[in-house]
Design an enzyme around this catalytic site. Structure first.
Site, PDB file in Angstrom:
ATOM      1  N   CYS A  59       1.046  -1.182  -0.151  1.00 26.67           N
ATOM      2  CA  CYS A  59       0.057  -0.081  -0.062  1.00 26.67           C
ATOM      3  C   CYS A  59       0.953   1.209  -0.090  1.00 26.67           C
ATOM      4  CB  CYS A  59      -0.949  -0.099   1.123  1.00 26.67           C
ATOM      5  SG  CYS A  59      -2.244   1.215   0.967  1.00 26.67           S
ATOM      6  N   ASP A  70      -3.067   1.501  10.052  1.00 28.60           N
ATOM      7  CA  ASP A  70      -4.458   2.590  10.548  1.00 28.60           C
ATOM      8  C   ASP A  70      -5.036   2.269  11.897  1.00 28.60           C
ATOM      9  OD1 ASP A  70      -5.443   3.531   7.561  1.00 28.60           O
ATOM     10  OD2 ASP A  70      -4.662   1.594   7.235  1.00 28.60           O
TER      11      ASP A  70
HETATM   12  C1  RUB Z   1      -3.421   3.402   3.448  1.00 27.85           C
HETATM   13  C2  RUB Z   1      -2.773   2.255   4.434  1.00 27.85           C
HETATM   14  C3  RUB Z   1      -1.699   2.826   5.034  1.00 27.85           C
HETATM   15  C4  RUB Z   1      -2.000   3.353   6.424  1.00 27.85           C
HETATM   16  C5  RUB Z   1      -0.770   4.075   6.998  1.00 27.85           C
HETATM   17  O1  RUB Z   1      -5.085   2.852   3.066  1.00 27.85           O
HETATM   18  O2  RUB Z   1      -3.384   1.099   4.689  1.00 27.85           O
HETATM   19  O3  RUB Z   1      -0.832   1.762   5.194  1.00 27.85           O
HETATM   20  O4  RUB Z   1      -3.224   4.339   6.448  1.00 27.85           O
HETATM   21  O5  RUB Z   1      -0.494   5.416   6.331  1.00 27.85           O
HETATM   22  P1  RUB Z   1      -5.896   3.829   2.192  1.00 27.85           P
HETATM   23  P2  RUB Z   1       0.317   6.440   7.012  1.00 27.85           P
HETATM   24  O6  RUB Z   1      -5.145   4.268   0.998  1.00 27.85           O
HETATM   25  O7  RUB Z   1      -7.109   3.174   1.963  1.00 27.85           O
HETATM   26  O8  RUB Z   1      -6.077   5.193   3.122  1.00 27.85           O
HETATM   27  O9  RUB Z   1       1.636   5.841   7.493  1.00 27.85           O
HETATM   28  O10 RUB Z   1       0.310   7.392   5.980  1.00 27.85           O
HETATM   29  O11 RUB Z   1      -0.414   6.967   8.143  1.00 27.85           O
END
Ligand code: RUB
Length: 311
Positions: A133, A202
């Site tokens: 991701c 998340d």
């Molecule tokens: C994004 C996702 C990321 C986390 C952490 O999912 O799963 O790994 O949100 O991101 P989506 P960060 O694209 O559905 O939002 O480290 O930037 O908080």
């Protein structure tokens, strides 16, 4: 509601703004903007406006405790101000809420920098790192490791159906990091030559489990099968305090059209956005208070929440 706030809400829902940190940051900015522009003449009116905007923002994505925690803090802060300073003018309250939001954004930045410093030390020189991701925390760590002259390669998985892996790959390649994009189905194959896996988060639960983009648990299970370390980098603000009392993190289910726009009617299509990785598959959490095993997550997350409440 302010037009700009409505736009941010729309962009979070459509994933134009994605990733837990970006979502939380933009939500706090939206809340501050609404309060700054508020025409409320009385404090209860301003408070209702704040509740309405915080509610609308928190409802945009169901699996984002970092945003929810930030909205709750803003509500708590406002209530405390109203209760403890009865003579405070509505204009002063407005300014205090905006100032508090800016302080929160500053702290977020500091925590991110600390996590990048800690995480960069884990990146193996000469090694291959797998990620899934797009996590701004993970890309921050990898860029920091690169700045420290570490020489490593990254494999980013595509992340169907919305292809956030492409955002990761483009961002890292732009920074000069040797990056390869691979389809999600090749996780096992790519793990054979991997040295480390690192993903974002998340939500973090009281049991030390990790909620992250769907496919994360698959990666973690494969990492275990190959004896490869699996880390998640996360600000402690992603901890969901309600999980301590038995609440399960809700997994956002997105529109099936993202998977197959014109699927035959007889075919059922499911589109869960996240999945849960059991604590036993996570080698450690890279947090702003240190790199900890999942068994210590609850203690350290509560320490962080206490720090915030004491301020
Ligand atoms: C994004 C996702 C990321 C986390 C952490 O999912 O799963 O790994 O949100 O991101 P989506 P960060 O694209 O559905 O939002 O480290 O930037 O908080």
């Amino acid at each position: 509601m302010e037009k700009e706030v409505e736009r941010i809400i729309k962009d979070i829902k459509s994933l134009k703004i994605q990733g837990a940190r970006n979502v939380a940051r933009r939500a706090v900015e939206a809340l501050a903007l609404q309060i700054q522009k508020s025409k409320a003449k009385k404090k209860p009116e301003l408070y209702s406006e704040l509740l309405e905007v915080a509610d609308s923002l928190a409802a945009t994505r169901s699996t984002e405790p970092m945003m929810r925690n930030a909205m709750l803090d803003a509500i708590r802060f406002t209530l405390m101000q109203i209760k403890s300073k009865p003579k405070m003018q509505v204009s002063t309250l407005r300014k205090a809420i905006v100032k508090e939001a800016l302080t929160y954004l500053d702290k977020m930045k500091q925590d991110h920098e600390t996590i990048c410093d800690y995480g960069a030390k884990l990146i193996p020189d000469g090694g291959i790192v797998l990620t899934h991701c797009h996590s701004s925390t993970v890309t921050g760590i990898l860029k920091r490791a690169y700045e420290l002259d570490k020489n490593f390669k990254v494999v980013a998985f595509e992340t169907r159906p919305r292809f956030q892996g492409r955002i990761t790959a483009a961002e890292l390649a732009k920074a000069g990091i040797n990056t390869t994009l691979v389809v999600d189905g090749a996780m096992n194959m790519m793990m054979r030559s991997a040295d480390l896996c690192i993903v974002g988060a998340d939500a973090l639960t009281a049991m030390g489990d990790l909620i992250n983009k769907v496919g994360t648990s698959t990666l973690a299970h494969i990492a275990r099968a190959h004896d490869v370390s699996f880390y998640s980098a996360a600000e402690l603000y992603k901890y969901d305090p309600l999980t301590l009392f038995g609440n399960r993190e809700r997994i956002e289910e997105r529109d099936s059209k993202e998977v197959w726009e014109k699927a035959p009617k007889a075919v059922k299509v499911k589109n869960p956005a996240f999945d849960a990785t059991a604590a036993r598959y996570v080698s450690g959490y890279i947090t702003e208070l240190g790199i900890v095993p999942p068994t210590s997550l609850l203690t350290i997350a509560r320490q962080k929440l206490m720090q915030i409440n004491d301020e």
